[in-house]
Design an enzyme around this catalytic site. Structure first.
Site, PDB file in Angstrom:
ATOM      1  N   LEU A 149      32.858 104.637  47.979  1.00  0.00           N
ATOM      2  CA  LEU A 149      33.917 105.552  48.443  1.00  0.00           C
ATOM      3  C   LEU A 149      35.252 105.157  47.806  1.00  0.00           C
ATOM      4  O   LEU A 149      36.193 104.755  48.467  1.00  0.00           O
ATOM      5  CB  LEU A 149      33.999 105.515  49.981  1.00  0.00           C
ATOM      6  CG  LEU A 149      34.714 106.689  50.642  1.00  0.00           C
ATOM      7  CD1 LEU A 149      33.918 107.982  50.474  1.00  0.00           C
ATOM      8  CD2 LEU A 149      34.942 106.411  52.134  1.00  0.00           C
ATOM      9  N   GLY A 150      35.289 105.263  46.472  1.00  0.00           N
ATOM     10  CA  GLY A 150      36.515 104.986  45.726  1.00  0.00           C
ATOM     11  C   GLY A 150      37.268 106.292  45.511  1.00  0.00           C
ATOM     12  O   GLY A 150      37.181 107.220  46.313  1.00  0.00           O
ATOM     13  N   ARG A 151      37.993 106.356  44.382  1.00  0.00           N
ATOM     14  CA  ARG A 151      38.769 107.580  44.090  1.00  0.00           C
ATOM     15  C   ARG A 151      37.855 108.800  44.062  1.00  0.00           C
ATOM     16  O   ARG A 151      38.124 109.811  44.713  1.00  0.00           O
ATOM     17  CB  ARG A 151      39.473 107.430  42.727  1.00  0.00           C
ATOM     18  CG  ARG A 151      40.621 106.453  42.724  1.00  0.00           C
ATOM     19  CD  ARG A 151      41.114 106.223  41.312  1.00  0.00           C
ATOM     20  NE  ARG A 151      40.122 105.510  40.542  1.00  0.00           N
ATOM     21  CZ  ARG A 151      40.276 104.264  40.081  1.00  0.00           C
ATOM     22  NH1 ARG A 151      41.400 103.630  40.263  1.00  0.00           N
ATOM     23  NH2 ARG A 151      39.312 103.672  39.399  1.00  0.00           N
ATOM     24  N   ARG A 172      30.970  97.806  49.404  1.00  0.00           N
ATOM     25  CA  ARG A 172      30.853  96.356  49.631  1.00  0.00           C
ATOM     26  C   ARG A 172      31.460  95.935  50.970  1.00  0.00           C
ATOM     27  O   ARG A 172      31.103  94.921  51.525  1.00  0.00           O
ATOM     28  CB  ARG A 172      31.515  95.597  48.487  1.00  0.00           C
ATOM     29  CG  ARG A 172      30.651  95.648  47.248  1.00  0.00           C
ATOM     30  CD  ARG A 172      31.211  94.834  46.148  1.00  0.00           C
ATOM     31  NE  ARG A 172      32.356  95.519  45.530  1.00  0.00           N
ATOM     32  CZ  ARG A 172      32.757  95.288  44.299  1.00  0.00           C
ATOM     33  NH1 ARG A 172      32.133  94.392  43.572  1.00  0.00           N
ATOM     34  NH2 ARG A 172      33.779  95.942  43.783  1.00  0.00           N
ATOM     35  N   ARG A 228      26.979 105.879  37.369  1.00  0.00           N
ATOM     36  CA  ARG A 228      26.450 105.321  36.126  1.00  0.00           C
ATOM     37  C   ARG A 228      24.935 105.367  36.184  1.00  0.00           C
ATOM     38  O   ARG A 228      24.339 105.123  37.240  1.00  0.00           O
ATOM     39  CB  ARG A 228      26.886 103.862  35.960  1.00  0.00           C
ATOM     40  CG  ARG A 228      28.213 103.718  35.285  1.00  0.00           C
ATOM     41  CD  ARG A 228      28.106 103.959  33.764  1.00  0.00           C
ATOM     42  NE  ARG A 228      29.396 103.788  33.119  1.00  0.00           N
ATOM     43  CZ  ARG A 228      30.242 104.768  32.829  1.00  0.00           C
ATOM     44  NH1 ARG A 228      29.949 106.021  33.107  1.00  0.00           N
ATOM     45  NH2 ARG A 228      31.382 104.518  32.234  1.00  0.00           N
ATOM     46  N   GLU A 257      21.573 106.716  27.699  1.00  0.00           N
ATOM     47  CA  GLU A 257      22.088 107.995  27.179  1.00  0.00           C
ATOM     48  C   GLU A 257      22.134 107.942  25.654  1.00  0.00           C
ATOM     49  O   GLU A 257      22.452 106.901  25.096  1.00  0.00           O
ATOM     50  CB  GLU A 257      23.481 108.249  27.762  1.00  0.00           C
ATOM     51  CG  GLU A 257      23.414 108.427  29.262  1.00  0.00           C
ATOM     52  CD  GLU A 257      24.767 108.666  29.924  1.00  0.00           C
ATOM     53  OE1 GLU A 257      25.761 108.871  29.203  1.00  0.00           O
ATOM     54  OE2 GLU A 257      24.812 108.649  31.155  1.00  0.00           O
ATOM     55  N   HIS A 275      25.980 114.160  30.888  1.00  0.00           N
ATOM     56  CA  HIS A 275      27.189 113.356  31.170  1.00  0.00           C
ATOM     57  C   HIS A 275      28.455 114.181  30.895  1.00  0.00           C
ATOM     58  O   HIS A 275      29.271 113.824  30.031  1.00  0.00           O
ATOM     59  CB  HIS A 275      27.195 112.068  30.332  1.00  0.00           C
ATOM     60  CG  HIS A 275      28.074 111.016  30.934  1.00  0.00           C
ATOM     61  ND1 HIS A 275      27.879 109.675  30.753  1.00  0.00           N
ATOM     62  CD2 HIS A 275      29.166 111.108  31.734  1.00  0.00           C
ATOM     63  CE1 HIS A 275      28.810 108.996  31.409  1.00  0.00           C
ATOM     64  NE2 HIS A 275      29.610 109.844  32.007  1.00  0.00           N
TER      65      HIS A 275
END
Ligand code: A2R
Length: 310
Positions: A149-151, A172, A228, A257, A275
């Site tokens: 739950l970052g940006r 984390r 990722r 990729e 991507h």
């Protein structure tokens, strides 16, 4: 005098043209084998993208390298330790792509649940005349688990809230947000209908989504990955999808990729994208501006607009 910059990745023309106008640009591979000694001795900056691998071997070959500039938010391909050991700064392009990536996560979630790619093929191939398209899965009001739950994760949550989804997350550590927190990603997967991966790569997230997590998400669950490719065990994913142990998946990123695991290509319950989450004109322009701003600030001796954290 123009500073010499080594470019090791494909960059959009809107960026590479401006790079060539302002700098002496050398083009090289991620190993830099083709560069001769005179060239390596002049390279002050290296420009990579989010998928580039810049390992210690290349960094060691560039004695006056001062800065590594990443066109992208993820920098897991850069040997940050080797760079730091030499006092080489690393920058990336956070924030400017957050909205696009969150938009695309929602696109994949809706597209996978409503089977949009399959519906398009159904109409084109004339199968509609034989009967209606099978029913699909509802998204609004369902349970969404966000891994990271970052940006970007927060922007996905904000959009999902407009679909009345019940949001919870894994990271984390718990954050100061109202969404329920799960210390275990397997327990989060067991508690939701949709699991969206929005963490970056690197050792700490490698195969975080493994067979056990996929089984916890289960035969009515849908996995979305805009983080990722390395975060998801693609072999386990292909197996779970093929055996109906997982309902569906929508993927924008892959372990190797541009070669998704062959087992995914024949499956009808996975939506595959190349991507492209941040690949809109607006965002690639903003990422290009930020890339050049970091480079210019470095050579002007000013503080870098967006260095990597830490
Ligand atoms: O670093 P933390 O603890 O604040 O949490 C970050 C979380 N995260 C993890 N969660 C679970 N297990 C891990 N081993 C782990 N490592 C990191 O992922 C943070 O909440 C989130 C990443 O958010 P940001 O750093 O704000 O990055 P942003 O801009 O949301 O982009 C995420 C990734 C990029 O690295 C690219 O790979 C991709 O999305 O475009």
């Amino acid at each position: 005098m123009k500073f010499t910059v080594l470019r090791v990745a494909h960059l959009p023309p809107m960026l590479s043209e401006r790079l060539h106008a302002d700098y002496e640009v050398l083009e090289g591979s991620e190993r830099g084998d083709e560069l001769d000694a005179a060239q390596t001795r002049g390279i002050r900056a290296l420009v990579a993208n989010g998928e580039s691998r810049v390992r210690a071997g290349l960094i060691d070959r560039l004695p006056v390298l001062q800065v590594i500039i990443v066109f992208g938010v993820g920098y897991d391909g850069i040997d940050v330790e080797a760079a730091r050991a030499r006092g080489i700064a690393v920058t990336h392009t956070p924030d400017v792509l957050t909205e696009d990536v969150a938009d695309f996560a929602i696109t994949l979630m809706l597209g996978t649940a409503r089977r949009l790619a399959q519906a398009d093929r159904f109409v084109r191939e004339g199968r509609w005349q034989q009967g209606p398209f099978p029913f699909t899965r509802k998204v609004s009001g369902k349970r969404l688990g966000i891994v990271g739950l970052g940006r970007i994760g927060k922007a996905i949550a904000q959009r999902a809230a407009a679909f009345d989804m019940h949001i919870s997350y894994h990271g984390r550590r718990p954050l100061a947000v109202d969404y329920p927190y799960y210390a275990s990603v397997t327990e989060l997967a067991a508690a939701v209908d949709f699991l969206v991966v929005a963490v970056g790569g690197g050792d700490s997230t490698y195969h975080l989504i493994d067979a056990a997590v996929l089984d916890a998400l289960g035969s009515t669950g849908i996995l979305i990955n805009v983080g990722r490719g390395s975060v998801v065990d693609e072999v386990a994913l292909a197996q779970a999808l093929a055996e109906g142990r997982l309902l569906g998946a929508g993927l924008d990123v892959f372990e190797d990729e541009p070669r998704p695991h062959a087992g995914l290509l024949d499956l009808d319950n996975v939506l595959l994208a190349p991507h492209m989450a941040s690949a809109t004109w607006d965002t690639r322009r903003a990422m290009s501006d930020l890339t050049l701003a970091n480079l210019a600030a470095h050579f002007a001796g000013e503080s870098l607009p967006t260095p990597i954290p830490g």
